[in-house]
Scaffold this motif. Structure first.
Motif, PDB file in Angstrom:
ATOM      1  N   VAL A   1       0.928  -1.153  -0.484  1.00 47.36           N
ATOM      2  CA  VAL A   1       0.158  -0.158   0.019  1.00 47.36           C
ATOM      3  C   VAL A   1       0.635   1.333   0.073  1.00 47.36           C
ATOM      4  CG1 VAL A   1      -1.910   1.014   1.452  1.00 47.36           C
ATOM      5  CG2 VAL A   1      -1.672  -1.233   1.893  1.00 47.36           C
ATOM      6  N   VAL A   2       0.947   1.671  -1.198  1.00 45.70           N
ATOM      7  CA  VAL A   2       1.028   3.230  -1.360  1.00 45.70           C
ATOM      8  C   VAL A   2       0.249   4.509  -0.189  1.00 45.70           C
ATOM      9  CG1 VAL A   2       2.258   5.135  -2.031  1.00 45.70           C
ATOM     10  CG2 VAL A   2       2.348   2.833  -2.500  1.00 45.70           C
ATOM     11  N   ALA A   3       0.742   5.764   0.332  1.00 48.18           N
ATOM     12  CA  ALA A   3      -0.165   6.694   0.916  1.00 48.18           C
ATOM     13  C   ALA A   3      -0.845   7.318  -0.196  1.00 48.18           C
ATOM     14  CB  ALA A   3       1.253   7.368   1.305  1.00 48.18           C
ATOM     15  N   ALA A   4      -1.958   7.747   0.180  1.00 44.08           N
ATOM     16  CA  ALA A   4      -2.519   8.414  -0.897  1.00 44.08           C
ATOM     17  C   ALA A   4      -2.139  10.108  -1.049  1.00 44.08           C
ATOM     18  CB  ALA A   4      -3.920   8.324  -0.319  1.00 44.08           C
ATOM     19  N   GLY A   5      -2.742   9.885  -2.614  1.00 47.35           N
ATOM     20  CA  GLY A   5      -1.666  11.291  -3.090  1.00 47.35           C
ATOM     21  C   GLY A   5      -0.305  11.015  -3.962  1.00 47.35           C
ATOM     22  N   ALA A   6       0.294   9.905  -2.608  1.00 46.70           N
ATOM     23  CA  ALA A   6       1.763   9.798  -2.690  1.00 46.70           C
ATOM     24  C   ALA A   6       2.575  10.291  -4.344  1.00 46.70           C
ATOM     25  CB  ALA A   6       2.326   8.758  -2.297  1.00 46.70           C
ATOM     26  N   GLY A   7       3.390  11.091  -4.169  1.00 47.08           N
ATOM     27  CA  GLY A   7       3.845  11.202  -5.639  1.00 47.08           C
ATOM     28  C   GLY A   7       4.710  10.335  -6.231  1.00 47.08           C
ATOM     29  N   ALA A   8       5.559   9.902  -7.726  1.00 45.02           N
ATOM     30  CA  ALA A   8       6.403   9.120  -7.683  1.00 45.02           C
ATOM     31  C   ALA A   8       7.077   9.011  -6.977  1.00 45.02           C
ATOM     32  CB  ALA A   8       6.670   9.538  -9.196  1.00 45.02           C
ATOM     33  N   HIS A   9       7.659  10.031  -7.054  1.00 44.43           N
ATOM     34  CA  HIS A   9       9.457  10.394  -5.785  1.00 44.43           C
ATOM     35  C   HIS A   9       9.320   9.685  -4.309  1.00 44.43           C
ATOM     36  CE1 HIS A   9      12.517  11.411  -3.842  1.00 44.43           C
ATOM     37  NE2 HIS A   9      13.367  11.674  -5.267  1.00 44.43           N
ATOM     38  N   GLU A  10       8.379   9.542  -3.738  1.00 52.04           N
ATOM     39  CA  GLU A  10       7.740   9.071  -2.964  1.00 52.04           C
ATOM     40  C   GLU A  10       7.198   7.467  -3.022  1.00 52.04           C
ATOM     41  OE1 GLU A  10       6.870  13.945  -2.097  1.00 52.04           O
ATOM     42  OE2 GLU A  10       6.086  12.078  -3.425  1.00 52.04           O
ATOM     43  N   ALA A  11       6.769   7.080  -3.883  1.00 56.21           N
ATOM     44  CA  ALA A  11       6.520   6.171  -3.986  1.00 56.21           C
ATOM     45  C   ALA A  11       7.694   5.094  -3.923  1.00 56.21           C
ATOM     46  CB  ALA A  11       6.086   5.782  -5.100  1.00 56.21           C
ATOM     47  N   LEU A  12       9.017   5.617  -4.971  1.00 51.57           N
ATOM     48  CA  LEU A  12       9.983   5.100  -5.313  1.00 51.57           C
ATOM     49  C   LEU A  12      10.780   4.946  -3.537  1.00 51.57           C
ATOM     50  CD1 LEU A  12      11.370   6.612  -8.144  1.00 51.57           C
ATOM     51  CD2 LEU A  12      11.045   4.561  -7.827  1.00 51.57           C
ATOM     52  N   ASP A  13      10.751   5.723  -2.723  1.00 52.37           N
ATOM     53  CA  ASP A  13      11.398   5.420  -1.594  1.00 52.37           C
ATOM     54  C   ASP A  13      10.907   4.611  -0.643  1.00 52.37           C
ATOM     55  OD1 ASP A  13      13.511   7.803  -2.044  1.00 52.37           O
ATOM     56  OD2 ASP A  13      12.178   9.708  -1.119  1.00 52.37           O
ATOM     57  N   SER A  14       9.790   4.613  -0.990  1.00 50.46           N
ATOM     58  CA  SER A  14       8.853   4.119  -0.475  1.00 50.46           C
ATOM     59  C   SER A  14       9.354   2.095  -0.837  1.00 50.46           C
ATOM     60  CB  SER A  14       7.648   4.085  -0.128  1.00 50.46           C
ATOM     61  OG  SER A  14       6.947   3.933  -0.991  1.00 50.46           O
ATOM     62  N   VAL A  15       9.692   2.233  -1.692  1.00 47.99           N
ATOM     63  CA  VAL A  15       9.870   0.085  -2.483  1.00 47.99           C
ATOM     64  C   VAL A  15      11.387   0.309  -1.057  1.00 47.99           C
ATOM     65  CG1 VAL A  15      11.508  -1.000  -3.934  1.00 47.99           C
ATOM     66  CG2 VAL A  15      10.233   1.438  -4.889  1.00 47.99           C
ATOM     67  N   PRO A  16      10.454  -1.349  -0.536  1.00 46.05           N
ATOM     68  CA  PRO A  16      11.507  -1.783   0.378  1.00 46.05           C
ATOM     69  C   PRO A  16      12.486  -2.520  -0.999  1.00 46.05           C
ATOM     70  CG  PRO A  16       9.636  -2.702  -0.575  1.00 46.05           C
ATOM     71  CD  PRO A  16       9.316  -2.393  -1.407  1.00 46.05           C
ATOM     72  N   PRO A  17      14.326  -2.709   0.097  1.00 48.94           N
ATOM     73  CA  PRO A  17      15.345  -3.682  -0.493  1.00 48.94           C
ATOM     74  C   PRO A  17      15.033  -4.933  -0.631  1.00 48.94           C
ATOM     75  CG  PRO A  17      15.566  -2.796   1.739  1.00 48.94           C
ATOM     76  CD  PRO A  17      14.604  -2.190   1.350  1.00 48.94           C
ATOM     77  N   ILE A  18      15.996  -5.730  -1.714  1.00 53.33           N
ATOM     78  CA  ILE A  18      15.416  -7.509  -1.629  1.00 53.33           C
ATOM     79  C   ILE A  18      15.988  -8.112  -0.941  1.00 53.33           C
ATOM     80  CG2 ILE A  18      15.063  -7.492  -3.986  1.00 53.33           C
ATOM     81  CD1 ILE A  18      17.578  -8.724  -4.271  1.00 53.33           C
TER      82      ILE A  18
ATOM     83  N   ARG B   1       1.862  10.598 -15.284  1.00 52.98           N
ATOM     84  CA  ARG B   1       2.383   9.782 -14.363  1.00 52.98           C
ATOM     85  C   ARG B   1       3.351   8.757 -14.949  1.00 52.98           C
ATOM     86  NH1 ARG B   1       0.323  13.195 -11.070  1.00 52.98           N
ATOM     87  NH2 ARG B   1      -2.017  13.041 -10.312  1.00 52.98           N
ATOM     88  N   LEU B   2       3.295   9.127 -15.512  1.00 55.20           N
ATOM     89  CA  LEU B   2       4.392   8.110 -16.725  1.00 55.20           C
ATOM     90  C   LEU B   2       5.639   8.869 -16.409  1.00 55.20           C
ATOM     91  CD1 LEU B   2       6.322   5.756 -17.444  1.00 55.20           C
ATOM     92  CD2 LEU B   2       4.850   5.862 -19.887  1.00 55.20           C
ATOM     93  N   THR B   3       5.227  10.627 -17.416  1.00 58.48           N
ATOM     94  CA  THR B   3       6.559  11.306 -17.080  1.00 58.48           C
ATOM     95  C   THR B   3       6.883  11.964 -15.768  1.00 58.48           C
ATOM     96  OG1 THR B   3       5.387  12.846 -19.226  1.00 58.48           O
ATOM     97  CG2 THR B   3       6.652  14.438 -17.742  1.00 58.48           C
ATOM     98  N   GLU B   4       5.283  12.152 -14.734  1.00 60.55           N
ATOM     99  CA  GLU B   4       6.351  11.875 -12.797  1.00 60.55           C
ATOM    100  C   GLU B   4       7.299  10.732 -12.517  1.00 60.55           C
ATOM    101  OE1 GLU B   4       4.245  12.064  -8.488  1.00 60.55           O
ATOM    102  OE2 GLU B   4       2.978  11.926 -10.679  1.00 60.55           O
ATOM    103  N   LEU B   5       6.739   9.912 -13.008  1.00 57.26           N
ATOM    104  CA  LEU B   5       7.862   8.605 -12.960  1.00 57.26           C
ATOM    105  C   LEU B   5       9.596   8.797 -14.066  1.00 57.26           C
ATOM    106  CD1 LEU B   5       8.587   6.050 -11.318  1.00 57.26           C
ATOM    107  CD2 LEU B   5       7.511   4.624 -13.284  1.00 57.26           C
ATOM    108  N   VAL B   6       9.523   9.464 -14.628  1.00 57.14           N
ATOM    109  CA  VAL B   6      10.175   9.354 -15.379  1.00 57.14           C
ATOM    110  C   VAL B   6      11.788  10.778 -14.471  1.00 57.14           C
ATOM    111  CG1 VAL B   6      12.364  10.352 -17.612  1.00 57.14           C
ATOM    112  CG2 VAL B   6      10.072   8.225 -17.534  1.00 57.14           C
TER     113      VAL B   6
END
Length: 343
Positions: free
Chosen positions: A167-184, A217-222
């Motif tokens: 689950v990603v926080a509501a309204g999270a941008g791409a940068h916040e979502a990438l920050d929340s990625v757990p490492p393997i 959103r893809l532009t935001e991700l890049v």
């Protein structure tokens, strides 16, 4: 820029490269087609053959055929790297018989679930080929390049399965979502081994179905992935590049695709960027130097060319698409972290 000269230099380079295989040493990607397209697109066509001469030692002969790919047996051939030459031959035939946009629209949804194979390089190569066809028009070398890119993708097709969505926080941008990625947990091995261990990723923008929203959103991700390289590229100077360049390849391809395929493209690109982040991002960010106020995008590309490393040039190409200060800083950071190309 002299557009005719740039296109001519690129076409000559592509013809020169189509006698080479898509890989070397059985696993390392031939980056030359992508780099020469980036150089030509940014006004550096005069340097294309000089750069190729330096890179020549990284090229191998075109691989031998294994077993022909046909309209009937292609599902069984998908993801078989032994059949790279057969796949390229298949797409070379198909692109001679069909408009390239129609062929792309047919194969994009078939290939998209496997965009993670070959360290995402096949989709990046396709993105470069599509940019040239879209902006400069079609001719034999450019159509052949698209056939090589699609064939390489089909041969290295590798889906990612078994991902638990987080689950990603509501309204999270791409940068916040990438920050929340757990490492393997296990960081040993190369890309295929690490990719097999990716089992949890944030579910960013899962409800995005509108084509225009998907493109936004893809532009935001890049942008976010490119910015993040400035602070996180030291995790792996080479591999972290793909967190930005893979989704940018998808973004470049969207205008050539039916709008109904845009949302799926966003979700696949997010998975690629997030997976690379899980596999290679460092635990902590690092400081980076901001470019001087007088440093232009042209200056940054010139520095990348002087450095010569293929990933530096490709990240710089994406950074120039993003176009802001932190993106340029990411390009400069990649040159700091990477070994220059030596002939």
């Amino acid at each position: 820029m002299d557009t005719d000269h740039a296109s001519g230099a690129l076409d000559e380079a592509l013809e020169r490269l189509h006698t080479s295989g898509p890989e070397r040493l059985g696993r390392l990607t031939n980056h030359a087609p992508m780099v020469v397209e980036a150089l030509a697109s940014h006004g550096r066509s005069a340097a294309v053959h000089r750069w190729l001469d330096l890179y020549a030692g990284h090229l191998e002969e075109f691989p031998a055929p294994f077993a022909p790919v046909t309209g009937a047996n292609w599902p069984q051939a998908l993801g078989d790297p032994r059949r790279a030459a057969d796949w390229i031959a298949y797409f070379t035939r198909e692109i001679a018989d069909h408009p390239w946009r129609d062929l792309l629209a047919t194969w994009w949804p078939r290939l998209l679930p496997g965009m993670y194979g070959g360290s995402t390089h096949p989709v990046i190569r396709v993105g470069h080929a599509v940019r040239t066809l879209t902006l400069n028009g079609e001719n034999a070398p450019r159509l052949t390049e698209l056939a090589h890119g699609l064939g390489y993708w089909a041969a290295r097709h590798q889906p990612v399965t078994g991902i638990t969505p987080l689950v990603v926080a509501a309204g999270a941008g791409a940068h916040e979502a990438l920050d929340s990625v757990p490492p393997i947990a296990d960081l040993s091995g190369g890309f295929p081994a690490r990719l097999a261990r990716v089992d949890r990723l944030p579910a960013w923008q899962p409800g995005a179905t509108d084509p225009d929203e998907a493109q936004l959103r893809l532009t935001e991700l890049v942008r976010a992935a490119t910015h993040r390289y400035a602070t996180h590229g030291h995790g792996n100077a080479t591999m972290m590049v793909h967190a930005a360049t893979a989704p940018n390849a998808v973004l470049r391809t969207l205008p050539a695709l039916p709008r109904g395929q845009w949302a799926a493209s966003l979700h696949a690109a997010w998975t690629a960027s997030a997976a690379v982040t899980a596999m290679y991002a460092p635990a902590e960010p690092a400081a980076y130097a901001r470019p001087g106020s007088r440093l232009t995008a042209e200056d940054v590309m010139e520095r990348a060319l002087a450095h010569g490393d293929e990933h530096v040039i490709k990240l710089t190409d994406t950074a120039l698409d993003v176009g802001d200060e932190q993106a340029l800083a990411a390009a400069l950071r990649s040159a700091e972290l990477s070994e220059p190309l030596r002939g």
